[in-house]
Enzyme design. Structure first.
Site, PDB file in Angstrom:
ATOM      1  N   PHE A 133       0.837  -1.191   0.000  1.00 46.95           N
ATOM      2  CA  PHE A 133       0.000   0.000   0.000  1.00 46.95           C
ATOM      3  C   PHE A 133       0.873   1.242   0.000  1.00 46.95           C
ATOM      4  O   PHE A 133       2.041   1.194   0.380  1.00 46.95           O
ATOM      5  CB  PHE A 133      -0.916   0.003   1.238  1.00 46.95           C
ATOM      6  CG  PHE A 133      -2.386   0.094   0.879  1.00 46.95           C
ATOM      7  CD1 PHE A 133      -3.030  -0.959   0.291  1.00 46.95           C
ATOM      8  CD2 PHE A 133      -3.116   1.253   1.139  1.00 46.95           C
ATOM      9  CE1 PHE A 133      -4.366  -0.892  -0.047  1.00 46.95           C
ATOM     10  CE2 PHE A 133      -4.468   1.338   0.816  1.00 46.95           C
ATOM     11  CZ  PHE A 133      -5.096   0.269   0.217  1.00 46.95           C
ATOM     12  N   ARG A 148      -2.802  11.000   6.080  1.00 47.14           N
ATOM     13  CA  ARG A 148      -2.976   9.618   6.520  1.00 47.14           C
ATOM     14  C   ARG A 148      -2.445   8.666   5.454  1.00 47.14           C
ATOM     15  O   ARG A 148      -2.635   8.888   4.273  1.00 47.14           O
ATOM     16  CB  ARG A 148      -4.454   9.330   6.759  1.00 47.14           C
ATOM     17  CG  ARG A 148      -4.756   7.901   7.087  1.00 47.14           C
ATOM     18  CD  ARG A 148      -6.202   7.700   7.447  1.00 47.14           C
ATOM     19  NE  ARG A 148      -7.114   7.785   6.305  1.00 47.14           N
ATOM     20  CZ  ARG A 148      -7.313   6.819   5.417  1.00 47.14           C
ATOM     21  NH1 ARG A 148      -6.647   5.682   5.532  1.00 47.14           N
ATOM     22  NH2 ARG A 148      -8.157   6.975   4.423  1.00 47.14           N
ATOM     23  N   GLU A 159      -6.633   2.318  -3.655  1.00 47.13           N
ATOM     24  CA  GLU A 159      -5.184   2.344  -3.713  1.00 47.13           C
ATOM     25  C   GLU A 159      -4.616   0.937  -3.923  1.00 47.13           C
ATOM     26  O   GLU A 159      -3.514   0.766  -4.444  1.00 47.13           O
ATOM     27  CB  GLU A 159      -4.673   2.917  -2.384  1.00 47.13           C
ATOM     28  CG  GLU A 159      -3.198   3.174  -2.328  1.00 47.13           C
ATOM     29  CD  GLU A 159      -2.859   4.127  -1.179  1.00 47.13           C
ATOM     30  OE1 GLU A 159      -3.626   5.072  -0.949  1.00 47.13           O
ATOM     31  OE2 GLU A 159      -1.843   3.906  -0.520  1.00 47.13           O
ATOM     32  N   HIS A 162      -7.804  11.702  -2.338  1.00 49.34           N
ATOM     33  CA  HIS A 162      -7.374  10.397  -2.831  1.00 49.34           C
ATOM     34  C   HIS A 162      -7.028  10.580  -4.293  1.00 49.34           C
ATOM     35  O   HIS A 162      -7.808  11.157  -5.039  1.00 49.34           O
ATOM     36  CB  HIS A 162      -8.500   9.377  -2.667  1.00 49.34           C
ATOM     37  CG  HIS A 162      -8.045   7.954  -2.808  1.00 49.34           C
ATOM     38  ND1 HIS A 162      -7.632   7.428  -3.999  1.00 49.34           N
ATOM     39  CD2 HIS A 162      -7.925   6.958  -1.896  1.00 49.34           C
ATOM     40  CE1 HIS A 162      -7.274   6.165  -3.816  1.00 49.34           C
ATOM     41  NE2 HIS A 162      -7.440   5.849  -2.551  1.00 49.34           N
ATOM     42  N   HIS A 185     -11.261  12.669   0.149  1.00 48.19           N
ATOM     43  CA  HIS A 185     -11.414  11.306   0.643  1.00 48.19           C
ATOM     44  C   HIS A 185     -11.518  11.216   2.156  1.00 48.19           C
ATOM     45  O   HIS A 185     -12.271  10.408   2.679  1.00 48.19           O
ATOM     46  CB  HIS A 185     -10.211  10.495   0.167  1.00 48.19           C
ATOM     47  CG  HIS A 185     -10.291   9.032   0.484  1.00 48.19           C
ATOM     48  ND1 HIS A 185     -11.337   8.245   0.066  1.00 48.19           N
ATOM     49  CD2 HIS A 185      -9.457   8.219   1.169  1.00 48.19           C
ATOM     50  CE1 HIS A 185     -11.141   6.998   0.478  1.00 48.19           C
ATOM     51  NE2 HIS A 185     -10.021   6.953   1.166  1.00 48.19           N
ATOM     52  N   LEU A 205     -14.575   5.884  -5.442  1.00 50.22           N
ATOM     53  CA  LEU A 205     -13.206   5.493  -5.108  1.00 50.22           C
ATOM     54  C   LEU A 205     -12.729   4.301  -5.934  1.00 50.22           C
ATOM     55  O   LEU A 205     -13.407   3.281  -6.015  1.00 50.22           O
ATOM     56  CB  LEU A 205     -13.166   5.133  -3.611  1.00 50.22           C
ATOM     57  CG  LEU A 205     -11.890   4.481  -3.080  1.00 50.22           C
ATOM     58  CD1 LEU A 205     -10.745   5.469  -3.103  1.00 50.22           C
ATOM     59  CD2 LEU A 205     -12.107   3.971  -1.669  1.00 50.22           C
ATOM     60  N   GLN A 218      -7.602  15.089   3.074  1.00 46.73           N
ATOM     61  CA  GLN A 218      -6.893  14.231   2.126  1.00 46.73           C
ATOM     62  C   GLN A 218      -7.648  14.071   0.814  1.00 46.73           C
ATOM     63  O   GLN A 218      -8.834  13.748   0.817  1.00 46.73           O
ATOM     64  CB  GLN A 218      -6.676  12.849   2.732  1.00 46.73           C
ATOM     65  CG  GLN A 218      -5.946  11.903   1.796  1.00 46.73           C
ATOM     66  CD  GLN A 218      -5.494  10.645   2.506  1.00 46.73           C
ATOM     67  OE1 GLN A 218      -6.284   9.749   2.783  1.00 46.73           O
ATOM     68  NE2 GLN A 218      -4.221  10.584   2.845  1.00 46.73           N
ATOM     69  N   ARG A 224      -0.592   9.475  -0.560  1.00 41.40           N
ATOM     70  CA  ARG A 224      -1.700  10.044  -1.325  1.00 41.40           C
ATOM     71  C   ARG A 224      -1.552  11.527  -1.604  1.00 41.40           C
ATOM     72  O   ARG A 224      -1.906  12.000  -2.679  1.00 41.40           O
ATOM     73  CB  ARG A 224      -3.010   9.796  -0.573  1.00 41.40           C
ATOM     74  CG  ARG A 224      -3.394   8.347  -0.601  1.00 41.40           C
ATOM     75  CD  ARG A 224      -4.577   8.080   0.282  1.00 41.40           C
ATOM     76  NE  ARG A 224      -4.950   6.666   0.177  1.00 41.40           N
ATOM     77  CZ  ARG A 224      -5.870   6.090   0.947  1.00 41.40           C
ATOM     78  NH1 ARG A 224      -6.498   6.783   1.870  1.00 41.40           N
ATOM     79  NH2 ARG A 224      -6.155   4.819   0.789  1.00 41.40           N
TER      80      ARG A 224
END
Lengths: 570, 248, 136, 115
Positions: free
Chosen positions: A117, A383, A246, A233, A348, A243, A231, A280
């Site tokens: 990730f 994050r 990721e 994304h 996001h 979405l 954030q 991100r």
């Protein structure tokens, strides 16, 4: 007035809320928990999380590495004690969920599998194909049904914290079904209402994410922390903002511009050889830069770049990313097995939220918060993907247990005082339902969202943020003049929207105002007029307090333990 | 982007209060729909700009929260993934069939929630393993034996399509049976014996009449009919004592 | 829970078009009727066996009856739904045995398709070959 | 009746299977092919049929092939009647249909036994 009394009142029934509820009834054999949720718990937005949940699993990994990745991802704004606690409890929580039936994807030998990730230096993201949040939420919800001491008030909208002598002792909740307000009393209240992505126009967030819990706490004098950090994304579908996880990059997907370049490799965006597995905030900025440079595609919903999964092959896509395939086919008519997916950055997650310590306790006695609504903070200024599902579990449990301890040590609040407040809420609801005025809810909401996008987007500067601050102030004024058309009490969703809009305006203002005074760039807060990080002034959490005149902003030092902030380069 | 075209919607309206009491009515709205509009977008447009008194449930608008199921031109569907361009006009949107109507497009789900709970949808074990000893091992094959049935989003489309529900509202129904079966099939679970009384009981699998409609409308390809009928096979063999019940 | 039946509801609505005017339901209704018609086929066979037991005259009489226009019409009425039934039954039927029973592994859908339709073809061929006298 | 649901279902399933696999070809031969004379004259087919079925194995095949579909139809019709809007008559309708299937089975055994 209907009065319901339980030991603990929980607002919100998503991942963090259900974990808190189960923790509370498991840690104490008598405790009852009343879960007040504006939607059936299994509809909560946790359901939309796709990629996975992070916790150290393999022998190539260790807690310090997870902590370091998280801190670096946060641009060193996260509290290091909280992060240490978090990474330590993460594996146990994910294992616990396995014991509760979560269908984690597996290795051939039966052990839980992990995937790569963004921003994580080794594979440590547990996943259930690409429907991890869905499976976690349903496993939690189904497990919660085992306990009769978890009492649910489904489709009840919490409108106010009931406070006696500075201590929270329940909530006033509108029963959406009947239109009546109920006083839900308890000796501790846990907020688990999620974030507020809906203050922006393009978001991966569900319609329900309107910052309710943040606004409830904020209006009662509890500070919100780090609200300027929102954030984006990097890979949402244009138009809908749906979405695309990721995990699609974790499994090997690549990003391309309209010149066919893997721009994260061919241009220097600071992600180094991590490329698509960069964090991100950096990837979102890179895509925006590509757009500015004219290297993006043009579509009916503006510019976009390509996320290419074709080289992964149909078998791997179906096994690891079936939902991505389903979403792309259904919503943009693209089969990722044969074509690249159009993507663009989209709002996001809110790193900020209600100020809590590492037990989930807020500064207000009896009030706890966990999940996206809270800022512990382990996420700091940005994050890392797959930390949030784990955060829901770790801090949901901590908040549940801490609330039980608190509730065990104190007496009930003064029922007269609390019920009076709920009665006042009831009056306010009646007035709102019958309100006549010239402004429309949908119009104000749309203008707020547009203003947030233009002022508090991926790139910000003083002028744009000040304009947004002014626009929000004006919108709040106009909100006072909204008119409602639906006079009926039964399942009146217009009154719910009116209250959600009020919550969003408060949250939006907190975001814009804190952003406008942080004169540095850190994590997701990127200013074109102050492009660098300034640890000398801003290695600090912002704290915003409500006041009738407007938000009051203060700062608190970040807790440092073993890691010295360094330049964030990958 | 091409100009939105005006599409006629006939939307079901009912309220227990005021003017809409009685049997409900169909109300017509004309909605400007861009080419990529889904039915939910149109409903939200009506709510926001034409008639704020319309009530409907929705949330994720990506087909996973399960809240926006309605009858669209007579077929149960998630309105967030029913494209206006694919439907015959006028588009008729009603509340899910086979559920009592609370208001407009909102149906009563309490009985469904009770049915879900009745199948004990949680891992039941004689002896629980302490978390500190790690996970229960489960091979990919063992996972596959129930994974499909764990995909249910509780959208209730299957109940709206099931002909049994019309006459036997107490039938626990496709989604609840699929969920119970999902846990029965889970290699970590030992609760089959506890679920038998409900799954194979008076309101359980034997009420199913093989219409297969549940699987036809399921937006997540859970195939609840398969679960129901596999449970019948297992239950019948257990009834004959040919097969033991896990956890008995 | 808290709000159960707290406001009056409108009785649940029957699906639009139940039970004949909607394509999906029509298909199912045909299936339900076809499964009733199986018994009609069985009855005809029962009459045939009865004729068979009463001697060649009775058998010839039975054949004459079935060879008449009305008899052939009856056969159409039986055979068309029976074939429809057979295909749908075997197709949908592959879902059911895909379950682990005791120590045996669950058979896959592909294998069951082959088994089901293989059985249909095999049994049909066997019946045709035996009854046509090709295989004595 | 409710207590025996698994039994009804097993009979339904077995009947459906026999009806799907055996019935089409058997019916086609006996009720179409033979009457139209495609497979020999009535005397030939009479003798061939007797040879094939007037023995314990043939008789068993006939009983199974003829009687089980009765159970299949009875069970499905029972549900069909519920679906047409008569759930409260289930007990009566079900008993009647299963009784018919039972009688059909007995008659089948008798007729086949007389071969």
């Amino acid at each position: 007035m209907k009065v319901i009394r339980h030991d603990i009142v929980l607002v919100g029934g998503g991942g963090a809320g259900l974990r808190a509820a189960i923790a509370a009834v498991e840690v104490s054999p008598e405790t009852t928990v009343c879960c007040v949720s504006k939607l059936y718990p299994m509809r909560s937005h946790t359901v939309s999380a796709e990629g996975g949940a992070a916790a150290v699993a393999g022998s190539d990994d260790n807690l310090d590495l997870h902590a370091y990745d998280t801190l670096k991802g946060s641009d060193f704004l996260a509290d290091q004690d909280a992060v240490e606690q978090f990474v330590q409890e993460a594996p146990g929580e994910l294992t616990q969920l396995e014991h509760w039936g979560c269908p984690w994807s597996r290795e051939p030998d039966g052990r839980v599998a992990v995937r790569a990730f963004g921003g994580m230096s080794v594979k440590r993201t547990w996943f259930a194909a690409d429907k991890t949040g869905f499976h976690m939420l349903h496993a939690l919800f189904q497990t919660s049904m085992k306990y009769d001491r978890i009492v649910r008030l489904d489709e009840f909208f919490a409108t106010k914290l009931l406070v006696d002598n500075g201590r929270v002792c329940g909530v006033a909740a509108l029963d959406i079904r009947t239109g009546e307000v109920t006083a839900v009393l308890g000796r501790a209240v846990i907020l688990c209402t999620g974030g507020a992505g809906q203050v922006f126009p393009f978001t991966t967030n569900a319609a329900v994410k309107t910052g309710d819990g943040m606004a409830l706490a904020y209006r009662e004098g509890v500070p919100l922390k780090d609200m300027e950090f929102v954030q984006y994304h990097p890979t949402g579908l244009p138009g809908t903002g749906i979405l695309i996880t990721e995990a699609s990059r974790g499994e090997g997907g690549h990003l391309y511009n309209n010149e066919g370049e893997r721009f994260l490799v061919t241009h220097d965006y600071g992600v180094g050889n991590k490329a698509e597995l960069g964090p991100r905030d950096m990837l979102s900025r890179a895509i925006m830069r590509e757009m500015e440079a004219g290297r993006a595609f043009d579509g009916s919903y503006g510019k976009y770049v390509h996320l290419d999964l074709r080289h992964l092959g149909e078998k791997k896509i179906d096994e690891k990313l079936p939902f991505v395939r389903e979403l792309a086919r259904n919503f943009v008519g693209v089969d990722p097995v044969h074509e690249p997916i159009p993507v663009r950055p989209v709002v996001h997650y809110m790193m900020g939220g209600v100020d809590t310590d590492i037990t989930g306790a807020t500064p207000m006695p009896g009030l706890y918060a966990a999940g996206e609504v809270a800022a512990v903070s382990i996420n700091g200024a940005n994050r890392l993907g797959s930390n949030s599902l784990t955060e829901c579990l770790v801090f949901g449990r901590r908040a549940g247990e801490a609330a039980v301890r608190f509730a065990g040590d104190c007496a009930d609040g003064d029922e007269r005082v609390l019920v009076d407040q709920a009665e006042a809420e009831h009056g306010r609801m009646d007035a709102l339902r019958n309100k006549v005025g010239g402004e429309q809810i949908a119009v104000i909401r749309r203008e707020m969202q547009a203003s947030m996008e233009s002022g508090c987007g991926v790139f910000r500067d003083q002028g744009s943020m000040d304009a947004t601050v002014a626009a929000l102030r004006q919108l709040k004024g106009r909100y006072a003049d909204i008119g409602l058309s639906d006079r009926s009490k039964v399942f009146n969703t217009e009154i719910v929207q009116a209250m959600e809009l009020r919550n969003m305006l408060d949250v939006a203002e907190a975001v814009a105002q804190t952003a406008a005074v942080r004169t540095e760039s850190r994590g997701a807060h990127t200013r074109t007029d102050y492009p660098t990080r300034d640890d000398s002034q801003f290695l600090k959490h912002s704290l915003v307090n409500f006041s009738p005149q407007g938000p009051e902003i203060g700062y608190r030092d970040v807790t440092l333990t073993r890691w010295t902030p360094e330049e964030r380069k990958y | 982007m091409s100009e939105p075209r005006i599409v006629k919607f006939e939307v079901f309206r009912y309220s227990p209060e005021g003017a809409e009491t009685g049997e409900g009515k169909w109300q017509t709205y004309e909605v400007p729909c861009p080419d990529d509009y889904v039915v939910l977008d149109a409903l939200n447009h009506i709510k926001d700009y034409i008639d704020p008194t319309l009530s409907h449930r929705w949330s994720c608008r990506m087909g996973v929260c399960g809240s926006c199921g309605m009858m669209v031109n007579g077929t149960p569907n998630l309105t967030c993934k029913s494209f206006v361009r694919d439907l015959e006009h006028p588009i008729r949107v009603g509340p899910l069939a086979n559920f009592p109507v609370v208001r407009d497009l909102v149906v009563e789900l309490e009985s469904f929630m009770d049915k879900l709970k009745s199948v004990k949808p949680w891992i039941i074990r004689k002896v629980e393993k302490d978390v500190k000893y790690g996970e229960y091992l489960q091979t990919p094959d063992e996972l596959d034996s129930y994974r499909q049935f764990s995909m249910c989003i509780n959208c209730c489309l299957c109940y709206a399509a099931c002909p049994v529900m019309i006459n036997e509202p107490d039938f626990i129904g496709p989604a609840a049976i699929a969920l119970g079966f999902r846990y029965n099939q889970d290699s970590r679970d030992e609760g089959e014996a506890e679920r038998y009384a409900v799954l194979a009981g008076e309101h359980g699998v034997w009420n199913c009449s093989y219409a297969n409609e549940c699987s036809e409308v399921c937006p997540k390809h859970v195939d609840p009919a398969a679960a129901v009928n596999r449970e019948k096979l297992v239950s019948a063999l257990q009834w004959l004592h040919i097969l033991p019940k896990k956890g008995a | 829970m808290g709000s159960a039946s707290s406001t009056p509801t409108l009785a649940s609505r029957v699906p639009d078009g139940w039970w004949m005017s909607h394509k999906r339901y029509r298909y199912y209704m045909l299936f339900a009727m076809a499964s009733g018609i199986l018994s009609l086929g069985s009855l005809v066979l029962l009459v045939a066996v009865s004729a068979l037991s009463k001697g060649s005259q009775a058998w010839a009489g039975f054949l004459a009856m079935l060879g008449s226009p009305a008899g052939l019409l009856l056969s159409v009425v039986v055979l068309v739904p029976t074939c429809f039934f057979a295909v749908r039954w075997l197709r949908v039927g592959v879902k059911i045995p895909q379950v682990k029973l005791g120590p045996m592994p669950a058979p896959g859908a592909g294998m069951l398709y082959v088994a089901h339709f293989g059985l249909l073809i095999g049994v049909s061929l066997l019946v045709i070959l035996l009854l046509s006298g090709v295989v004595a | 009746m409710k207590r025996l649901e698994p039994l009804w279902w097993l009979l339904f399933g077995a009947g459906g299977f026999v009806g799907a696999v055996l019935l089409p070809a058997l019916y086609f031969m006996v009720a179409v092919g033979f009457p139209l004379g495609w497979f020999g004259d009535p005397v030939e087919t009479f003798l061939r049929m007797r040879t094939l079925f007037a023995n314990p194995v043939g008789q068993l095949v006939l009983v199974v092939g003829i009687a089980l579909p009765f159970w299949h139809s009875a069970h499905h019709l029972r549900h069909f009647v519920i679906e047409l809007g008569f759930p409260h008559s289930d007990r009566l309708v079900g008993s009647l249909l299963y009784a018919l299937a039972g009688v059909g089975t007995l008659v089948t055994v008798g007729v086949v036994g007389a071969l």
